[in-house]
Design a protein around this motif. Structure first.
Motif, PDB file in Angstrom:
ATOM      1  N   GLU A 299      27.990 -23.491  31.965  1.00 19.57           N
ATOM      2  CA  GLU A 299      28.012 -25.097  31.135  1.00 19.57           C
ATOM      3  C   GLU A 299      27.072 -25.929  31.189  1.00 19.57           C
ATOM      4  OE1 GLU A 299      32.223 -26.646  32.156  1.00 19.57           O
ATOM      5  OE2 GLU A 299      32.994 -24.521  32.074  1.00 19.57           O
ATOM      6  N   PRO A 300      26.186 -26.416  30.157  1.00 21.22           N
ATOM      7  CA  PRO A 300      25.027 -27.490  31.159  1.00 21.22           C
ATOM      8  C   PRO A 300      25.035 -28.612  32.089  1.00 21.22           C
ATOM      9  CG  PRO A 300      25.978 -27.950  28.398  1.00 21.22           C
ATOM     10  CD  PRO A 300      26.850 -26.372  28.995  1.00 21.22           C
ATOM     11  N   ASN A 301      26.634 -29.696  31.686  1.00 21.57           N
ATOM     12  CA  ASN A 301      26.313 -30.960  32.215  1.00 21.57           C
ATOM     13  C   ASN A 301      27.534 -30.402  33.537  1.00 21.57           C
ATOM     14  OD1 ASN A 301      25.176 -32.198  30.189  1.00 21.57           O
ATOM     15  ND2 ASN A 301      26.835 -32.848  29.797  1.00 21.57           N
ATOM     16  N   PHE A 302      26.474 -30.202  34.368  1.00 19.52           N
ATOM     17  CA  PHE A 302      27.759 -28.841  35.241  1.00 19.52           C
ATOM     18  C   PHE A 302      27.163 -30.261  36.530  1.00 19.52           C
ATOM     19  CE2 PHE A 302      23.489 -27.310  36.124  1.00 19.52           C
ATOM     20  CZ  PHE A 302      22.838 -27.759  36.964  1.00 19.52           C
ATOM     21  N   GLY A 303      27.982 -30.862  37.787  1.00 16.32           N
ATOM     22  CA  GLY A 303      27.641 -31.241  38.964  1.00 16.32           C
ATOM     23  C   GLY A 303      27.225 -32.598  38.547  1.00 16.32           C
ATOM     24  N   ARG A 304      28.633 -33.098  38.118  1.00 18.79           N
ATOM     25  CA  ARG A 304      28.716 -34.278  37.285  1.00 18.79           C
ATOM     26  C   ARG A 304      29.619 -34.927  39.004  1.00 18.79           C
ATOM     27  NH1 ARG A 304      27.191 -35.926  31.964  1.00 18.79           N
ATOM     28  NH2 ARG A 304      25.270 -35.527  31.910  1.00 18.79           N
ATOM     29  N   PRO A 305      29.441 -36.631  38.788  1.00 22.98           N
ATOM     30  CA  PRO A 305      30.631 -37.147  39.956  1.00 22.98           C
ATOM     31  C   PRO A 305      31.899 -36.651  39.187  1.00 22.98           C
ATOM     32  CG  PRO A 305      29.112 -38.679  38.949  1.00 22.98           C
ATOM     33  CD  PRO A 305      28.674 -37.361  38.382  1.00 22.98           C
ATOM     34  N   ASP A 306      32.102 -36.273  37.792  1.00 19.65           N
ATOM     35  CA  ASP A 306      33.352 -36.275  37.977  1.00 19.65           C
ATOM     36  C   ASP A 306      34.271 -34.217  38.385  1.00 19.65           C
ATOM     37  OD1 ASP A 306      32.052 -34.805  35.760  1.00 19.65           O
ATOM     38  OD2 ASP A 306      33.989 -34.093  35.147  1.00 19.65           O
ATOM     39  N   GLU A 307      33.126 -33.539  38.855  1.00 19.78           N
ATOM     40  CA  GLU A 307      33.432 -31.974  39.663  1.00 19.78           C
ATOM     41  C   GLU A 307      33.695 -32.028  40.733  1.00 19.78           C
ATOM     42  OE1 GLU A 307      30.199 -28.937  38.143  1.00 19.78           O
ATOM     43  OE2 GLU A 307      32.094 -27.188  38.595  1.00 19.78           O
TER      44      GLU A 307
ATOM     45  N   ILE B 108      36.340 -30.791  43.055  1.00 21.51           N
ATOM     46  CA  ILE B 108      36.226 -29.166  43.557  1.00 21.51           C
ATOM     47  C   ILE B 108      36.908 -30.401  44.905  1.00 21.51           C
ATOM     48  CG2 ILE B 108      34.487 -27.952  44.824  1.00 21.51           C
ATOM     49  CD1 ILE B 108      32.803 -27.454  42.775  1.00 21.51           C
ATOM     50  N   PHE B 109      36.887 -31.474  44.770  1.00 20.12           N
ATOM     51  CA  PHE B 109      37.134 -32.403  46.219  1.00 20.12           C
ATOM     52  C   PHE B 109      38.477 -32.294  46.906  1.00 20.12           C
ATOM     53  CE2 PHE B 109      34.014 -33.094  50.003  1.00 20.12           C
ATOM     54  CZ  PHE B 109      32.467 -32.363  49.770  1.00 20.12           C
ATOM     55  N   SER B 110      39.019 -32.166  45.273  1.00 20.54           N
ATOM     56  CA  SER B 110      40.545 -32.509  44.844  1.00 20.54           C
ATOM     57  C   SER B 110      41.439 -31.723  45.785  1.00 20.54           C
ATOM     58  CB  SER B 110      41.265 -32.246  43.753  1.00 20.54           C
ATOM     59  OG  SER B 110      40.795 -30.986  43.214  1.00 20.54           O
ATOM     60  N   GLN B 111      40.913 -30.006  46.366  1.00 26.70           N
ATOM     61  CA  GLN B 111      41.090 -29.228  47.192  1.00 26.70           C
ATOM     62  C   GLN B 111      41.815 -30.118  48.853  1.00 26.70           C
ATOM     63  OE1 GLN B 111      38.706 -25.933  48.442  1.00 26.70           O
ATOM     64  NE2 GLN B 111      37.311 -26.859  47.630  1.00 26.70           N
TER      65      GLN B 111
ATOM     66  N   THR C  98      28.245 -31.434  49.150  1.00 28.29           N
ATOM     67  CA  THR C  98      27.659 -30.206  48.594  1.00 28.29           C
ATOM     68  C   THR C  98      28.520 -29.881  48.026  1.00 28.29           C
ATOM     69  OG1 THR C  98      26.149 -30.101  49.996  1.00 28.29           O
ATOM     70  CG2 THR C  98      26.261 -28.215  48.796  1.00 28.29           C
ATOM     71  N   ILE C  99      28.501 -29.204  46.555  1.00 29.54           N
ATOM     72  CA  ILE C  99      29.567 -28.663  45.435  1.00 29.54           C
ATOM     73  C   ILE C  99      28.642 -27.455  45.368  1.00 29.54           C
ATOM     74  CG2 ILE C  99      31.310 -30.051  45.262  1.00 29.54           C
ATOM     75  CD1 ILE C  99      29.817 -30.265  42.463  1.00 29.54           C
ATOM     76  N   GLU C 100      29.356 -26.056  45.256  1.00 28.30           N
ATOM     77  CA  GLU C 100      28.658 -25.236  44.113  1.00 28.30           C
ATOM     78  C   GLU C 100      29.600 -24.946  42.899  1.00 28.30           C
ATOM     79  OE1 GLU C 100      28.778 -22.064  47.246  1.00 28.30           O
ATOM     80  OE2 GLU C 100      28.703 -20.556  45.865  1.00 28.30           O
ATOM     81  N   SER C 101      28.792 -25.491  41.888  1.00 29.74           N
ATOM     82  CA  SER C 101      29.774 -25.776  40.220  1.00 29.74           C
ATOM     83  C   SER C 101      29.829 -25.000  40.154  1.00 29.74           C
ATOM     84  CB  SER C 101      28.558 -26.125  39.655  1.00 29.74           C
ATOM     85  OG  SER C 101      29.092 -26.361  39.022  1.00 29.74           O
ATOM     86  N   ASP C 102      31.272 -24.567  40.036  1.00 31.46           N
ATOM     87  CA  ASP C 102      31.904 -23.890  39.469  1.00 31.46           C
ATOM     88  C   ASP C 102      31.491 -23.995  38.000  1.00 31.46           C
ATOM     89  OD1 ASP C 102      33.824 -22.736  41.302  1.00 31.46           O
ATOM     90  OD2 ASP C 102      35.311 -24.107  40.563  1.00 31.46           O
TER      91      ASP C 102
ATOM     92  N   GLY D 154      35.096 -25.727  52.199  1.00 33.29           N
ATOM     93  CA  GLY D 154      36.146 -25.732  51.798  1.00 33.29           C
ATOM     94  C   GLY D 154      35.535 -24.878  50.651  1.00 33.29           C
ATOM     95  N   ARG D 155      36.332 -24.297  49.728  1.00 30.78           N
ATOM     96  CA  ARG D 155      35.999 -23.727  48.339  1.00 30.78           C
ATOM     97  C   ARG D 155      34.885 -24.453  47.825  1.00 30.78           C
ATOM     98  NH1 ARG D 155      36.070 -21.301  43.345  1.00 30.78           N
ATOM     99  NH2 ARG D 155      37.234 -23.732  42.868  1.00 30.78           N
ATOM    100  N   ASN D 156      33.137 -23.682  48.016  1.00 31.89           N
ATOM    101  CA  ASN D 156      32.535 -23.801  46.846  1.00 31.89           C
ATOM    102  C   ASN D 156      32.212 -25.727  47.311  1.00 31.89           C
ATOM    103  OD1 ASN D 156      32.649 -21.162  45.482  1.00 31.89           O
ATOM    104  ND2 ASN D 156      33.264 -22.555  43.577  1.00 31.89           N
ATOM    105  N   MET D 157      32.374 -25.961  48.828  1.00 25.56           N
ATOM    106  CA  MET D 157      32.223 -27.628  49.327  1.00 25.56           C
ATOM    107  C   MET D 157      32.190 -27.379  50.357  1.00 25.56           C
ATOM    108  SD  MET D 157      35.367 -28.506  50.790  1.00 25.56           S
ATOM    109  CE  MET D 157      35.277 -29.694  50.923  1.00 25.56           C
ATOM    110  N   HIS D 158      31.279 -28.342  50.495  1.00 29.39           N
ATOM    111  CA  HIS D 158      31.701 -28.202  52.302  1.00 29.39           C
ATOM    112  C   HIS D 158      30.570 -30.412  52.439  1.00 29.39           C
ATOM    113  CE1 HIS D 158      27.234 -27.616  52.071  1.00 29.39           C
ATOM    114  NE2 HIS D 158      26.931 -28.124  54.026  1.00 29.39           N
ATOM    115  N   LEU D 159      31.172 -30.856  53.327  1.00 29.74           N
ATOM    116  CA  LEU D 159      30.804 -32.444  53.707  1.00 29.74           C
ATOM    117  C   LEU D 159      30.090 -32.629  55.014  1.00 29.74           C
ATOM    118  CD1 LEU D 159      32.510 -35.639  52.959  1.00 29.74           C
ATOM    119  CD2 LEU D 159      32.184 -35.092  55.374  1.00 29.74           C
ATOM    120  N   VAL D 160      29.068 -32.965  55.578  1.00 27.51           N
ATOM    121  CA  VAL D 160      28.633 -32.998  56.571  1.00 27.51           C
ATOM    122  C   VAL D 160      28.339 -34.235  56.667  1.00 27.51           C
ATOM    123  CG1 VAL D 160      26.600 -32.433  58.445  1.00 27.51           C
ATOM    124  CG2 VAL D 160      26.866 -31.014  56.263  1.00 27.51           C
ATOM    125  N   GLN D 161      28.528 -34.611  58.161  1.00 25.15           N
ATOM    126  CA  GLN D 161      28.531 -36.553  58.482  1.00 25.15           C
ATOM    127  C   GLN D 161      27.992 -36.336  60.313  1.00 25.15           C
ATOM    128  OE1 GLN D 161      32.270 -37.884  59.001  1.00 25.15           O
ATOM    129  NE2 GLN D 161      31.854 -39.072  57.695  1.00 25.15           N
TER     130      GLN D 161
END
Ligand code: FAD
Length: 394
Positions: A242-250, A254-257, A232-236, A211-218
């Motif tokens: 922004e300093p605190n990128f890639g945290r669980p809330d991000e 990103i996965f909300s799409q 994996t996410i590609e952090s907006d 998906g946009r800026n993300m993927h999930l492998v299984q």
């Protein structure tokens, strides 16, 4: 200074690359000492994919047999759209694939791969393994190299191979190209019992939801008992500086799409730890006299072709062949090794960046990607054909 009965080649780093190099050299009759920074030799507890190019390398190292009981052979590599949930394309990994590349694609738990190489090193009398020995610096003295460890101990060797990973101090001295490139891509992982996995659509395959800026492998590991999950996410936020990128809330944002069943798969990845990803632009100067680099120390790559460890293992086999060919002339051996490895590994690094952008496409790029993927047939060779065909070790 440690006194050595027999002249040794020193290897800094006992990851997959360093141990593979030690074993390959030992099997050519060279005495090797591996200096590992961590207090134990080990690997993280997640899965790893191995392309058909690495299979003959593992056979050359004599370790495939020990790994075989732990190996899983997925029947296909499936790409699915994370937003619609629809399958976009698949590469079948069965008879046609094996006929084309001569060897299979497989997945394995990292500890089973690293453990098999470690056991073979332990059984080989030419290999000495030392933990808690982080290389601090080295000095080239004539035809010798002296390594000074963080604890003050010193080791003298005929040559030094820096297999000390992404933050390699050996590379800092040899290439001196500063820190690796921070990409803003962040990974969350998890391994869960397969019984706990709710969506069982692709149990016998490797699946990548994109998906946009993300993927999930299984994919499954250990005779199918557990499921390896990598998000994996590609952090907006990273792109915005922004300093605190890639945290669980991000990650959640990103996965909300994603389609609910894909979003739901986030339950299988741990939020306790993440991996911020780096790579480096390719360089052409890994070898300096009797010192060289190997694996991530030489050519760290994003994971989008799943080939970083495969490249490290190929490096090890080529390096040992060149050392065997050139006797005590390590400079010539290391230059010949670099020559054989440079462009192939550069292509992996650069293609991985491209492939990451391709699978992380959004908007119009997503529509184009999906159309192109829909046009390919499952037995068609894809862009990694050159890679999977492997190498001839002369
Ligand atoms: C999310 C993700 C997924 C991946 N998936 C795949 C995949 O499917 N297939 C694949 O082939 N590759 C994959 N890779 C890449 C692969 O993990 C790496 O390329 C590979 O592990 C590199 O091995 P290495 O031995 O070169 O380095 P490392 O594994 O980093 O080992 C370096 C070793 O050196 C030690 N060390 C560090 N500093 C010092 C020092 N100063 N002195 C002595 N020792 C030191 C470390 O403790 C470590 O043991 C993936 C990577 C990521 C991030």
């Amino acid at each position: 200074m440690s006194t050595i009965a027999r002249p040794e080649i020193l290897v800094a780093g006992g990851g997959i690359g360093g141990l593979a190099a030690a074993l390959a050299l030992a099997r050519k009759g060279r005495c090797v000492r591996v200096l590992e920074k961590a207090s134990e030799f080990g690997e993280i507890g997640y899965g790893i994919q191995m392309g058909p190019n690495v299979y003959p390398m593992l056979e050359t190292l004599g370790v495939f047999e020990a790994m075989a009981p732990h190996v899983v052979y997925p029947d296909a590599l499936v790409l699915a759209d994370a937003i619609s949930g629809d399958e976009l394309s698949r590469i079948t990994l069965g008879a046609a694939f094996r006929a084309r590349y001569k060897y299979p694609y497989f997945v394995i738990h990292r500890r089973d791969l690293h453990g098999a190489i470690l056991d073979a090193c332990r059984r080989n009398e030419n290999v000495a393994l030392e933990a808690s020995k982080g290389l601090a610096r080295f000095e080239q003295r004539g035809d010798r190299v002296v390594v000074r460890c963080e604890d003050g101990s010193e080791y003298e060797g005929l040559a030094l191979i820096g297999a000390d990973g992404l933050w390699s101090p050996t590379r800092a001295a040899v290439v001196a190209d500063g820190p690796p490139r921070l990409t803003g891509h962040v990974v969350y992982r998890g391994v869960v019992p397969t019984d706990e996995v709710i969506d069982r659509s692709y149990l016998n395959s490797m699946v990548i939801y994109v998906g946009r800026n993300m993927h999930l492998v299984q994919y499954r590991l250990r005779a199918g008992a557990v499921m390896n999950n990598v998000a994996t996410i590609e952090s907006d936020r990273f792109k915005r500086g922004e300093p605190n990128f890639g945290r669980p809330d991000e990650l959640e944002e990103i996965f909300s799409q994603c389609a609910p069943r894909v979003r739901d798969m986030l339950r299988y990845v741990s939020r306790e730890r993440n991996w911020v990803l780096y790579d480096r632009d390719p360089v052409t100067n890994w070898a300096q006299g009797n010192v060289t680099l190997l694996g991530d120390a030489a050519h760290p790559t994003l994971q989008y072709l799943a080939q970083g460890a495969c490249m490290a293992i190929e490096d090890a086999v080529v390096l040992a062949a060149e050392v065997a060919r050139h006797g005590t002339d390590f400079n010539r051996a290391f230059l010949a090794y670099q020559q054989q490895r440079m462009n192939r590994t550069a292509r992996v690094v650069l293609s991985s960046r491209f492939f990451g952008a391709y699978i992380h496409a959004g908007g119009g790029a997503r529509a184009l990607r999906n159309e192109l993927l829909a046009q390919r047939s499952p037995d068609e060779p894809w862009e990694a054909d050159w890679l999977y065909r492997g190498i001839d070790v002369r």
